[in-house]
Design an enzyme around this catalytic site. Structure first.
Site, PDB file in Angstrom:
ATOM      1  N   SER A 111       0.880  -9.815  -0.686  1.00 31.19           N
ATOM      2  CA  SER A 111       0.639  -8.375  -0.648  1.00 31.19           C
ATOM      3  C   SER A 111       0.959  -7.706   0.676  1.00 31.19           C
ATOM      4  CB  SER A 111      -0.817  -8.084  -1.030  1.00 31.19           C
ATOM      5  OG  SER A 111      -1.693  -8.828  -0.197  1.00 31.19           O
TER       6      SER A 111
ATOM      7  N   LYS B 143       0.805  -1.222   0.000  1.00 26.07           N
ATOM      8  CA  LYS B 143       0.000   0.000   0.000  1.00 26.07           C
ATOM      9  C   LYS B 143       0.835   1.268   0.000  1.00 26.07           C
ATOM     10  CE  LYS B 143      -4.513  -1.010   0.252  1.00 26.07           C
ATOM     11  NZ  LYS B 143      -5.544  -0.391  -0.604  1.00 26.07           N
TER      12      LYS B 143
END
Length: 416
Positions: free
Chosen positions: A316, A64
């Protein structure tokens, strides 16, 4: 009809390979080029050349920060002076806090009041000012938008933004360099920012590569939207993959998914939990639920095309709550018959409990927890009830321990 809709939109795309390359130049001095490594063990099990892209090792423990950094670095000096605001209970919060701090901009992060304290502390440690508001994300976002208007702040979206998408797309550029003979990429999907960026970078560089998305069945909005050909809002259930549990795909990201993504599948919560443990035990890597969803889809053979081919699985993020991880591990041990609980009775006399434990030890059982009760019990007056939790090897080992105990006169009640 779907083809016409996509063709009409082709002229409107503003994020392409050039923009992602520009994002890489913008954030390159800050963001890590994370490793992408082939796993021999998983390659054998998954029947493909399986590579993992370790965004678990990225700054703040998640991809992110790439999109947040690219967005914030695009702001004017005046916007940076006034500051940024966002709403998030997890990885995006930390990415914005870190990136704003790097740019010298104040960052306000609105989090639901239910956010675990560790996530609040992590965000504050990275330079963010945390405001707790609302019970759920949508209420926190409403407060963030109010602060944006009231204080003249710049809102940093978690996924539905061109610059955020471009930042996430830098992962795709790295993968193409790290695995030149790439055949497929498997990406977890929430709102769709990650897969939009990766798919754009890869498809515009090497169109033959397949790009697959994975969601949890507890929040399948992109999968259902992909099938329907239009955006669908879904009810969500509580999920261990909280990072991808959103009700609706983004407007921008849905268009990128429809243009570039080959398929979107879902996996169950049980499958995600199992993948978390497998990655920890076999891959020696901590992954959050969203990251483990991509591995779960591979384990469940959701994408037959990848068999025998070079496939990259996007890990991720690694930001999983420690108490949740402990619960997942314990549940997995029970399900794999490496943790068992049973009840029996012993004579209420000195040494009776020690006799029971010696029998268990002779069979190789390891006592994790024991409760000896002669008051709140179902046993006879001159007996004590004993509840034992053991570490075991497998179901056969459990049966061996129980057979031995029964031969010694113990009545066993298994408590699965």
């Amino acid at each position: 009809m779907l083809v016409l809709r996509i063709l009409k939109k082709l002229g409107g795309y503003v994020i392409g390979l050039k923009e992602i390359q520009a994002a890489r130049a913008t954030i390159g001095e800050v963001i890590k080029n994370t490793p992408c490594l082939r796993s021999r063990t998983f390659s054998s099990e998954l029947r493909s050349n399986a590579y993992f892209k370790y965004e678990t090792l990225q700054l703040t423990g998640s991809f992110k920060v790439r999109g947040a950094c690219n967005k914030i670095r695009s702001l004017s000096p005046e916007q940076l002076r006034k500051g940024v605001v966002t709403a998030s209970a997890g990885n995006h919060a930390q990415g914005v806090a870190f990136s704003a701090n790097q740019a010298g901009a104040p960052a306000t992060i609105v989090m639901p009041v239910t956010t675990p304290l560790i996530k609040v502390d992590n965000t504050e440690r990275l330079g963010g000012k945390v405001v707790l508001a609302g019970e759920v994300f949508d209420e926190a976002k409403a407060e963030a938008k109010r602060l944006e208007a009231e204080q003249g702040l710049t809102f940093v979206p978690p996924f539905d933004d061109e610059l955020v998408i471009a930042g996430q797309g830098t992962i795709g550029l790295e993968i193409l360099e790290q695995v030149p003979d790439l055949d497929a990429v498997i990406v977890p999907i929430g709102g769709g920012g990650l897969i939009s960026g990766i798919a754009t970078a890869i498809k515009e560089s090497k169109p033959t590569v397949k790009v697959y998305g994975v969601q949890t069945k507890a929040a399948p909005c992109m999968a259902e939207s992909f099938r329907a050909g239009h955006r669908v809002t879904c009810d969500t259930e509580r999920s261990v993959a909280d990072g991808i549990a959103v009700k609706s795909p983004g407007e921008l990201t849905f268009d990128y998914v429809m243009r570039y993504v080959d398929d979107v599948e879902t996996v169950t919560e049980d499958q995600i939990r199992s993948a978390i443990v497998k990655m920890l035990e076999v891959g020696k890597t901590v992954t959050e639920g969203a990251a483990a969803a991509a591995l779960a889809a591979m384990i469940e053979r959701r994408f037959p095309y990848v068999e025998g081919r070079n496939a990259v699985i996007i890990l991720s993020g690694a930001n999983i709550d420690v108490s949740l991880l402990a619960r997942i591990i314990d549940r997995s041990l029970v399900e794999s018959r490496r943790l068992v609980r049973f009840r029996t009775e012993v004579t209420d006399r000195p040494g009776a409990l020690a006799d029971l434990l010696r029998v268990i030890a002779s069979c190789g059982g390891n006592v994790v927890r024991i409760q000896h009760d002669r008051v709140f019990k179902h046993a006879g007056f001159w007996e004590a009830e004993v509840e034992v939790t053991l570490e075991t090897r497998n179901e056969d080992h459990i049966e061996e321990i129980h057979r031995t105990l029964r031969k010694r006169g113990y009545d066993i009640a298994r408590l699965d």
